[in-house]
Design a protein around this motif. Structure first.
Motif, PDB file in Angstrom:
ATOM      1  N   LEU A   1       0.830  -1.207   0.000  1.00  0.00           N
ATOM      2  CA  LEU A   1       0.000   0.000   0.000  1.00  0.00           C
ATOM      3  C   LEU A   1       0.863   1.255   0.000  1.00  0.00           C
ATOM      4  N   ASP A   2       1.990   1.221   0.717  1.00  0.00           N
ATOM      5  CA  ASP A   2       2.919   2.357   0.698  1.00  0.00           C
ATOM      6  C   ASP A   2       3.440   2.606  -0.716  1.00  0.00           C
ATOM      7  N   GLU A   3       3.758   1.535  -1.429  1.00  0.00           N
ATOM      8  CA  GLU A   3       4.231   1.684  -2.814  1.00  0.00           C
ATOM      9  C   GLU A   3       3.133   2.241  -3.721  1.00  0.00           C
ATOM     10  N   ALA A   4       1.875   1.838  -3.477  1.00  0.00           N
ATOM     11  CA  ALA A   4       0.757   2.382  -4.263  1.00  0.00           C
ATOM     12  C   ALA A   4       0.669   3.891  -4.072  1.00  0.00           C
ATOM     13  N   VAL A   5       0.830   4.336  -2.823  1.00  0.00           N
ATOM     14  CA  VAL A   5       0.801   5.777  -2.540  1.00  0.00           C
ATOM     15  C   VAL A   5       1.996   6.462  -3.193  1.00  0.00           C
ATOM     16  N   ARG A   6       3.179   5.862  -3.059  1.00  0.00           N
ATOM     17  CA  ARG A   6       4.402   6.439  -3.632  1.00  0.00           C
ATOM     18  C   ARG A   6       4.284   6.588  -5.148  1.00  0.00           C
ATOM     19  N   ALA A   7       3.604   5.637  -5.794  1.00  0.00           N
ATOM     20  CA  ALA A   7       3.435   5.675  -7.248  1.00  0.00           C
ATOM     21  C   ALA A   7       2.306   6.613  -7.674  1.00  0.00           C
ATOM     22  N   GLY A   8       1.632   7.239  -6.704  1.00  0.00           N
ATOM     23  CA  GLY A   8       0.552   8.172  -7.018  1.00  0.00           C
ATOM     24  C   GLY A   8      -0.786   7.506  -7.286  1.00  0.00           C
ATOM     25  N   ARG A   9      -0.866   6.210  -7.048  1.00  0.00           N
ATOM     26  CA  ARG A   9      -2.105   5.493  -7.369  1.00  0.00           C
ATOM     27  C   ARG A   9      -3.147   5.613  -6.270  1.00  0.00           C
ATOM     28  N   GLY A  10      -2.732   6.080  -5.094  1.00  0.00           N
ATOM     29  CA  GLY A  10      -3.679   6.293  -4.014  1.00  0.00           C
ATOM     30  C   GLY A  10      -4.698   7.370  -4.329  1.00  0.00           C
ATOM     31  N   LYS A  11      -4.376   8.239  -5.299  1.00  0.00           N
ATOM     32  CA  LYS A  11      -5.309   9.297  -5.694  1.00  0.00           C
ATOM     33  C   LYS A  11      -6.514   8.731  -6.435  1.00  0.00           C
ATOM     34  N   ALA A  12      -6.358   7.539  -6.983  1.00  0.00           N
ATOM     35  CA  ALA A  12      -7.437   6.934  -7.775  1.00  0.00           C
ATOM     36  C   ALA A  12      -8.415   6.139  -6.921  1.00  0.00           C
TER      37      ALA A  12
END
Length: 200
Positions: free
Chosen positions: A79-90
């Motif tokens: 989940l941290d990597e998802a946020v780091r990749a900017g995918r948490g915005k989706a």
């Protein structure tokens, strides 16, 4: 690898940082599978076992700004990597086990699960929990960007008759968990099983 939740978390936690770089060309396969899920603007969809969130942007695109996208994963590093990749915005990201989802019954239109089935501790029970949170007539996509034979070869193994992802086995487990298998593709460059939530 074991399907014990603690070992699954440890396995993926150790690999989270370089996960996307190991599989950089999977994006089009994810997008094609999501297109086949048949989402509509305004739908609510869960990415179960979302990992680094590669499916989240195309899921958001499919349901539009009025839709709901939830990414759930057991592994905080993913989940941290998802946020780091900017995918948490989706999406809304949840640290959660698919065996016990903090979601209301019938609150979703669809579930997308990439590489999910082989990591379920109790496939019948866990698929029933996914059925619980999906409305009758809602959809489930079980996806992998390569087929069973190619995946087995990648890991130096052979496909066995008891593989849960084989069509006859998967059909039975889904049927006992509230789903009806609608279509099934297992080719070198794609694995996609689409099921519909039955009315109980």
């Amino acid at each position: 690898m074991s399907d014990d939740p603690t070992q699954v978390r440890e396995f993926f936690g150790a690999r989270a940082a370089d996960w996307d770089s190991r599989f950089p060309d999977d994006g089009p396969a994810y997008a094609a599978a999501i297109a086949d899920l048949g989402l509509r603007p305004g739908d609510a969809v869960l990415d179960a076992g979302c990992g680094t969130g590669r499916a989240l942007p195309p899921l958001r695109e499919a349901v539009g700004p009025t839709g709901t996208v939830i990414g759930a994963d057991l592994t905080p590093e993913m989940l941290d990597e998802a946020v780091r990749a900017g995918r948490g915005k989706a999406a809304t990201l949840l640290r959660a086990d698919v065996a016990r989802l903090p979601l209301r019954a019938g609150s979703l239109d669809a579930v997308f699960g990439a590489g999910l089935v082989s990591h379920l501790a109790d496939p019948a029970t866990d698929l029933r929990e996914l059925a619980r949170v999906v409305r009758p007539g809602g959809r489930l996509a079980l996806f992998h960007p390569i087929g069973r034979a190619a995946l087995a070869a990648r890991h130096g193994r052979r496909i066995t008759a008891d593989d849960l992802r084989a069509e006859p086995n998967l059909r039975v487990v889904l049927a006992g968990s509230g789903w009806e298998l609608g279509s099934y593709v297992d080719e070198d460059d794609r694995y996609l099983a689409l099921a519909v939530r039955r009315s109980e």
